[in-house]
Design a protein around this motif. Sequence first.
Motif, PDB file in Angstrom:
ATOM      1  N   UNK A   3       4.160   2.497   9.821  1.00 37.46           N
ATOM      2  CA  UNK A   3       4.715   1.143   9.828  1.00 37.46           C
ATOM      3  C   UNK A   3       4.033   0.252  10.848  1.00 37.46           C
ATOM      4  N   UNK A   4       2.844   0.619  11.257  1.00 37.64           N
ATOM      5  CA  UNK A   4       2.147  -0.122  12.317  1.00 37.64           C
ATOM      6  C   UNK A   4       1.063  -1.004  11.694  1.00 37.64           C
ATOM      7  N   UNK A   5       1.292  -2.320  11.714  1.00 37.51           N
ATOM      8  CA  UNK A   5       0.369  -3.260  11.077  1.00 37.51           C
ATOM      9  C   UNK A   5      -0.439  -4.002  12.141  1.00 37.51           C
ATOM     10  N   UNK A   6      -0.241  -3.625  13.395  1.00 33.79           N
ATOM     11  CA  UNK A   6      -0.812  -4.385  14.509  1.00 33.79           C
ATOM     12  C   UNK A   6      -2.323  -4.530  14.424  1.00 33.79           C
ATOM     13  N   UNK A   7      -3.020  -3.426  14.193  1.00 35.24           N
ATOM     14  CA  UNK A   7      -4.482  -3.498  14.192  1.00 35.24           C
ATOM     15  C   UNK A   7      -4.975  -4.352  13.026  1.00 35.24           C
ATOM     16  N   UNK A   9       8.286   2.447   4.535  1.00 38.52           N
ATOM     17  CA  UNK A   9       9.378   1.570   4.124  1.00 38.52           C
ATOM     18  C   UNK A   9      10.489   2.370   3.433  1.00 38.52           C
ATOM     19  N   UNK A  10      10.102   3.370   2.672  1.00 42.34           N
ATOM     20  CA  UNK A  10      11.087   4.204   1.973  1.00 42.34           C
ATOM     21  C   UNK A  10      12.045   4.846   2.981  1.00 42.34           C
ATOM     22  N   UNK A  11      11.476   5.419   4.037  1.00 40.57           N
ATOM     23  CA  UNK A  11      12.342   6.064   5.037  1.00 40.57           C
ATOM     24  C   UNK A  11      13.222   5.033   5.739  1.00 40.57           C
ATOM     25  N   UNK A  12      12.655   3.851   6.027  1.00 36.92           N
ATOM     26  CA  UNK A  12      13.447   2.787   6.628  1.00 36.92           C
ATOM     27  C   UNK A  12      14.629   2.396   5.736  1.00 36.92           C
ATOM     28  N   UNK A  13      14.371   2.284   4.460  1.00 31.05           N
ATOM     29  CA  UNK A  13      15.438   1.851   3.543  1.00 31.05           C
ATOM     30  C   UNK A  13      16.506   2.919   3.403  1.00 31.05           C
ATOM     31  N   UNK A  14      16.099   4.183   3.439  1.00 34.84           N
ATOM     32  CA  UNK A  14      17.108   5.253   3.426  1.00 34.84           C
ATOM     33  C   UNK A  14      17.999   5.143   4.660  1.00 34.84           C
ATOM     34  N   UNK A  15      17.383   4.909   5.830  1.00 27.97           N
ATOM     35  CA  UNK A  15      18.153   4.763   7.070  1.00 27.97           C
ATOM     36  C   UNK A  15      19.108   3.576   6.996  1.00 27.97           C
ATOM     37  N   UNK A  16      18.637   2.495   6.395  1.00 27.44           N
ATOM     38  CA  UNK A  16      19.391   1.249   6.456  1.00 27.44           C
ATOM     39  C   UNK A  16      20.410   1.112   5.322  1.00 27.44           C
ATOM     40  N   UNK A  17      20.086   1.663   4.153  1.00 28.05           N
ATOM     41  CA  UNK A  17      20.956   1.449   2.990  1.00 28.05           C
ATOM     42  C   UNK A  17      21.560   2.748   2.468  1.00 28.05           C
ATOM     43  N   UNK A  46       0.842  -1.195   0.000  1.00 30.03           N
ATOM     44  CA  UNK A  46       0.000   0.000   0.000  1.00 30.03           C
ATOM     45  C   UNK A  46       0.880   1.249   0.000  1.00 30.03           C
ATOM     46  N   UNK A  47       0.431   2.325  -0.649  1.00 28.74           N
ATOM     47  CA  UNK A  47       1.223   3.570  -0.647  1.00 28.74           C
ATOM     48  C   UNK A  47       1.541   4.043   0.776  1.00 28.74           C
ATOM     49  N   UNK A  48       0.608   3.834   1.706  1.00 27.83           N
ATOM     50  CA  UNK A  48       0.882   4.279   3.082  1.00 27.83           C
ATOM     51  C   UNK A  48       2.070   3.517   3.662  1.00 27.83           C
ATOM     52  N   UNK A  49       2.062   2.206   3.537  1.00 27.23           N
ATOM     53  CA  UNK A  49       3.135   1.414   4.138  1.00 27.23           C
ATOM     54  C   UNK A  49       4.456   1.597   3.401  1.00 27.23           C
ATOM     55  N   UNK A  50       4.404   1.675   2.062  1.00 30.76           N
ATOM     56  CA  UNK A  50       5.664   1.836   1.323  1.00 30.76           C
ATOM     57  C   UNK A  50       6.305   3.192   1.622  1.00 30.76           C
ATOM     58  N   UNK A  51       5.481   4.167   2.009  1.00 31.03           N
ATOM     59  CA  UNK A  51       6.051   5.445   2.421  1.00 31.03           C
ATOM     60  C   UNK A  51       6.934   5.275   3.654  1.00 31.03           C
TER      61      UNK A  51
END
Lengths: 489, 489
Positions: free
Chosen positions: B436-440, B304-312, B297-302
Amino acid sequence: MTAYDDLMAFQRETEALAQIAGRLGWDQETMMPRGAADQRGEEMGAMEGVLHARRTDPRLADWLEAAEPEDDEAHAQLRLIRRSFDRATKVPADLAQALARVTSTAQGIWAEARAAEKIGDFLPTLAEVIALKQQEAAALAQGGDLYDALMDDYEPGATAASTAAMFDRMRPRLVRLRAAVLDKPAPAPLNGHFGEPAQLRFSRDLAARFGYDFTRGRLDLAVHPFSSGSGNDVRITTRVVETDPFNCFYSTIHEVGHACYELGIDPDYLLTPLGNGASMGVHESQSRIYENQLGRSPAFTGWMFRQMLDRFGDFGVSSPEEFTRIVNRVQPGFIRTEADEVHYNLHVMMRFDLERALIRGDLQVADLEAAWNDRFAADFGVAVDRPAHGVLQDVHWSCGLFGYFPTYTLGNVYAGCLHQALRAALPDLDDQLARGDVTAATGWLRENVQRHGGLMAPRDVITQACGFAPTEAPLLDYLDAKFGALYGL
Amino acid sequence: MTAYDDLMAFQRETEALAQIAGRLGWDQETMMPRGAADQRGEEMGAMEGVLHARRTDPRLADWLEAAEPEDDEAHAQLRLIRRSFDRATKVPADLAQALARVTSTAQGIWAEARAAEKIGDFLPTLAEVIALKQQEAAALAQGGDLYDALMDDYEPGATAASTAAMFDRMRPRLVRLRAAVLDKPAPAPLNGHFGEPAQLRFSRDLAARFGYDFTRGRLDLAVHPFSSGSGNDVRITTRVVETDPFNCFYSTIHEVGHACYELGIDPDYLLTPLGNGASMGVHESQSRIYENQLGRSPAFTGWMFRQMLDRFGDFGVSSPEEFTRIVNRVQPGFIRTEADEVHYNLHVMMRFDLERALIRGDLQVADLEAAWNDRFAADFGVAVDRPAHGVLQDVHWSCGLFGYFPTYTLGNVYAGCLHQALRAALPDLDDQLARGDVTAATGWLRENVQRHGGLMAPRDVITQACGFAPTEAPLLDYLDAKFGALYGL
């Protein structure tokens, strides 16, 4: 299809299922997520039920009756199948179930008692295990010696009386050697930090060098190293202590000895009763000769010293001679599994005497700790400081493994014999070991011991390989010579 | 003990043994040394023999006859046991053995034919498999539709006719969407190098974030990612391509969906027939909604984008919007398993039509390649360039898995329905996903789908969770809306 063919086809499936059960054990110690423990217990129980039903299948009696073996190999297969069937059917099903149930919980109770240093928490359970093992032994012995009946599970044909007589001959010489060595100054222990990845890399190289076939096995980490499986899937484990690399390297070489035995068995015996090692003692002879007579020899440790310098840089040891003395450092200690070659068998002998007395009913669990501590003080000259350093240190009794301990020393005795024969067959062995080349030695062991699998009785395997019946003398002579030279006695 | 209790005790051991067989499969794909393959085949054969004997045990008929279920749960247990018993006893033993033998070698022959791009090497074996599956289907169908009988193994209650009708409704809309999207310029693919350790670290974080319980499972590498096991030991695998991190991340999330289904089942159902997912379709609905409707989903990939910038670090993508378009890149391709959401079901539908024709006897294996290539050209507008990109790409038929393919699209259809209901239940879902919250979301799926295990028929699970009977409309509407927005249609 003859009766023999039918029997072997049935047995082959049983052996295949037994391999699966063994691999579940491997998984449990290396891979299983911790939350799966209860479920795994139930899975193992179901698997054991399948195996027990097959091992007591009434068709086995008919096939064994009708089978006509055509050669020595078929005779040996039938001997082992009959042995397993007799054992499985002699023990009443309710007793077998009670033993399985009690020993499975006893292990947890033992672990908790050891962690809490509370021997009293374990003794009632131990008494229960012993009572059941006495009943089992009575069912198996049918009037004979109870301990012999139990020992026969691990070392077919061995008797408590002959083992005790041998141990009595060994003990004074070991006590004397121990005292002489401890009179001399000990080398300082290794002092440094040896990273896990480099330890594991060297372990893998050592394993391959000692003949371990990584296309038919794998090396993983485990809390207590072990080898697992037969045929073409024999897996080993090791552990890493970053201040003590020898723990990792010699655990690996030890397990490689066990694994090479299984991997070295004639492929024609795959998934048959002959496709396993002859006994626990012969198994231990392989792990011990790999680890000690080969792996801790001054020739091989000289090579290892240069390897470690290359791999870890300077670690404060100045010569191969000093390195060899550190590898073979003798020091008193409470724990069997950490014992050096001089002390190791003394640990075994006291367990053998104590467990014989327990099974015979001459020793009650209430008196066990005192008996342990007295004997330890007598043999090792040190007072046990706490139960985890004494009677609670080994898992064996909680698992019902009575009659197993002496096979460790029998393995060392066999290794001593094989080492003498190996030296005679390979006069330039030290030159090879000094180059880190173990090929000829492991090849000799594969050809003379390993390939036979379960074809011969344990003592016959060693006798045929060595050209003489096994005795304790070669081991004791080897220890005197090696430690005499290292400590200038 | 009542007949029901006896039955359930017996069944529990069977389920435990089935778990062991499943774990052997896991071991084979992740841990097994390659030299062990033949031995493993024999071990698996012995295990399958044990399971088959239990599944056809004549006592089951007596217990099923005498059992008196006391509640809905017991009714459902009996329904599943009866279903398994009927299936196992309807197929003659010699046919079951022939199928097991032929499919086990067919897989190797298929793999070699695919590697050599020689379809002719595989067709005779495929013809043999189809002939046996036709016999099996006839035994199961007892006068009914052959393909229905096979499909029932994977999706109980589904029929070929209703599935075909639904697929016929879906296909024009998918072809239209595909054409519209491909008319627009596609985003450039990701261009960079993403190291394996960092990919695996992020995979583990993603798995935990999507609710995977590492105390009851583990993540390893495999050539073809899969999830394996039930109850408290559910293991997942992923793969790493260092130029394409999405392969790893979305394989992980997909398998986490499967695994969370098994882990989320009511613990009361552990090691019972209810303790598995309701069907392959419902299983796939969980893996797909985790992977696509949530993970892409665009919400989650948004997030993920920041996570990948942090990590890679910087990897040449300038905005979350561009990143989302790359994650959801639509491009024609030959391979089903690499297909995007728009193309995926078109791959499934052609396999469904072709395999129905094969089972019915309307299509002969000699004509299969031409039929495949014609259909591919019609639906995808591209000529298949070689067999590995066409009819030889999937393992399924060599394994005898006829009737399995449609469950992939049924899973997507179910996921579409569940997604619509989930959005209604969680109006602020996008806000959560953007953090990034998939809990609910995963909590809703666990509560409404996963915990029921096999309690209800597949369509009933979805109907009860959604409040409406499953149809293709929500999935198609979702695809039109999502890709319409991403591609500016």
